[in-house]
Write a protein that holds these residues in place. Structure first.
Motif, short mmCIF file in Angstrom:
data_model
loop_
_atom_site.label_atom_id
_atom_site.label_comp_id
_atom_site.label_asym_id
_atom_site.label_seq_id
_atom_site.Cartn_x
_atom_site.Cartn_y
_atom_site.Cartn_z
N ASP A 20 153.06 80.34 74.46
CA ASP A 20 153.32 80.44 73.04
C ASP A 20 152.13 79.91 72.23
O ASP A 20 151.18 79.37 72.79
N PHE A 21 152.25 80.04 70.94
CA PHE A 21 151.15 79.68 70.03
C PHE A 21 150.77 78.21 70.14
O PHE A 21 149.60 77.85 70.16
N PHE A 22 151.75 77.34 70.22
CA PHE A 22 151.51 75.89 70.29
C PHE A 22 150.72 75.54 71.56
O PHE A 22 149.77 74.75 71.51
N SER A 23 151.07 76.09 72.67
CA SER A 23 150.38 75.82 73.95
C SER A 23 148.94 76.29 73.90
O SER A 23 148.02 75.61 74.35
N ILE A 24 148.75 77.48 73.34
CA ILE A 24 147.39 78.03 73.23
C ILE A 24 146.55 77.16 72.32
O ILE A 24 145.37 76.87 72.60
N THR A 25 147.13 76.69 71.23
CA THR A 25 146.43 75.82 70.29
C THR A 25 146.02 74.52 70.97
O THR A 25 144.89 74.06 70.84
N ILE A 26 146.92 73.93 71.71
CA ILE A 26 146.63 72.68 72.44
C ILE A 26 145.49 72.93 73.45
O ILE A 26 144.55 72.13 73.55
N ILE A 27 145.59 74.02 74.18
CA ILE A 27 144.54 74.35 75.17
C ILE A 27 143.20 74.54 74.48
O ILE A 27 142.17 74.05 74.94
N LEU A 28 143.17 75.25 73.36
CA LEU A 28 141.92 75.45 72.62
C LEU A 28 141.36 74.14 72.10
O LEU A 28 140.16 73.89 72.18
N ILE A 29 142.21 73.28 71.58
CA ILE A 29 141.75 71.98 71.07
C ILE A 29 141.19 71.14 72.22
O ILE A 29 140.12 70.56 72.09
N LEU A 30 141.91 71.09 73.32
CA LEU A 30 141.43 70.35 74.49
C LEU A 30 140.11 70.92 75.01
O LEU A 30 139.19 70.18 75.38
N THR A 31 140.01 72.23 75.02
CA THR A 31 138.77 72.89 75.45
C THR A 31 137.62 72.52 74.53
O THR A 31 136.51 72.21 74.98
N MET A 32 137.87 72.53 73.22
CA MET A 32 136.82 72.17 72.26
C MET A 32 136.41 70.71 72.43
O MET A 32 135.22 70.38 72.37
N VAL A 33 137.38 69.83 72.65
CA VAL A 33 137.07 68.41 72.86
C VAL A 33 136.22 68.26 74.14
O VAL A 33 135.23 67.54 74.14
N MET A 34 136.62 68.96 75.20
CA MET A 34 135.86 68.89 76.46
C MET A 34 134.45 69.43 76.29
O MET A 34 133.49 68.84 76.78
N VAL A 35 134.32 70.55 75.59
CA VAL A 35 133.00 71.13 75.33
C VAL A 35 132.15 70.15 74.54
O VAL A 35 130.97 69.95 74.82
N ARG A 36 132.75 69.51 73.55
CA ARG A 36 132.04 68.52 72.72
C ARG A 36 131.57 67.34 73.58
O ARG A 36 130.43 66.91 73.49
N LEU A 37 132.46 66.83 74.44
CA LEU A 37 132.11 65.70 75.31
C LEU A 37 131.01 66.08 76.30
O LEU A 37 130.07 65.33 76.53
N ILE A 38 131.14 67.27 76.86
CA ILE A 38 130.12 67.74 77.81
C ILE A 38 128.79 67.93 77.09
O ILE A 38 127.73 67.54 77.59
N SER A 39 128.83 68.49 75.90
CA SER A 39 127.60 68.69 75.11
C SER A 39 126.93 67.36 74.80
O SER A 39 125.72 67.22 74.92
N GLN A 40 127.73 66.37 74.38
CA GLN A 40 127.18 65.05 74.09
C GLN A 40 126.56 64.43 75.35
O GLN A 40 125.48 63.87 75.30
N SER A 41 127.25 64.56 76.45
CA SER A 41 126.76 64.01 77.71
C SER A 41 125.45 64.68 78.11
O SER A 41 124.49 64.02 78.52
N LEU A 42 125.40 66.00 78.00
CA LEU A 42 124.17 66.73 78.33
C LEU A 42 123.03 66.35 77.39
O LEU A 42 121.89 66.19 77.82
N PHE A 43 123.34 66.20 76.11
CA PHE A 43 122.32 65.81 75.14
C PHE A 43 121.78 64.42 75.48
O PHE A 43 120.56 64.20 75.47
N GLN A 44 122.66 63.46 75.80
CA GLN A 44 122.23 62.12 76.14
C GLN A 44 121.40 62.13 77.43
O GLN A 44 120.38 61.45 77.53
N SER A 45 121.81 62.92 78.41
CA SER A 45 121.05 63.04 79.65
C SER A 45 119.67 63.63 79.39
O SER A 45 118.67 63.18 79.93
N SER A 46 119.64 64.63 78.53
CA SER A 46 118.37 65.26 78.17
C SER A 46 117.45 64.26 77.48
O SER A 46 116.26 64.17 77.79
#
Length: 169
Positions: free
Chosen positions: A1-27
């Motif tokens: 349903d819509f709520f589950s997809i929204t949660i998954i998208l938000i979690l995905t965006m948070v994970m992408v953000r965390l991974i991006s920050q980690s990669l930037f710091q490593s770089s």
């Protein structure tokens, strides 16, 4: 349903953000380390290039790998590259007594660090000079010899003075 997809998208965006920050710091950390290594390399390259004494690396078989400008001048060569290219058999081209190079090699391979090893040697023009050498073996992680490295000092004047003093006595 819509709520589950929204949660998954938000979690995905948070994970992408965390991974991006980690990669930037490593770089950033890698760039900092590369700058530090470059400065250290430059520092040691300057010491190598501007040293008063000769500095060398050679193979156990008797070929030069690298020499600094002071060593090339000491032996009468125009440049370090000319000396490396010209000296293909250290025992016979540098040592007046080729067996001295073999004895030195045996000592190095047995684990000795060479300190103030004096030898009568040839320059490029076959004139003679006395040298004092410090040398050691550089080995890989398995204990295999990679190359020899060390320093060489021209002690001709001191040796000639000692010889004259002994003759006078």
């Amino acid at each position: 349903d819509f709520f589950s997809i929204t949660i998954i998208l938000i979690l995905t965006m948070v994970m992408v953000r965390l991974i991006s920050q980690s990669l930037f710091q490593s770089s950033q950390q890698l760039q900092k380390e590369l700058r530090e290594r470059k400065l250290a390399e430059e520092k040691y390259r300057n010491i190598f290039e501007n040293a008063i004494d000769g500095i060398f690396q050679s193979t156990p078989e008797g070929r030069l790998i690298s020499v600094n400008p002071a060593m090339a001048r000491m032996y009468g060569y125009e440049s370090p590259q000319e000396m490396v290219n010209s000296v293909t058999d250290i025992a016979n081209q540098i040592y007046i007594n080729p067996a001295a190079r073999d004895a030195l090699r045996i000592r190095l391979e047995s684990g000795d660090e060479i300190r103030e090893y004096e030898a009568l040697e040839y320059r490029k023009d076959r004139s003679k000079l006395w040298t004092s050498m410090n040398a050691q073996v550089i080995r890989d992680e398995n204990g295999n010899t990679l190359y020899y490295e060390g320093t060489v000092e021209d002690v001709t004047l001191r040796k000639e003075m000692e010889i004259k003093r002994k003759e006078a006595e």
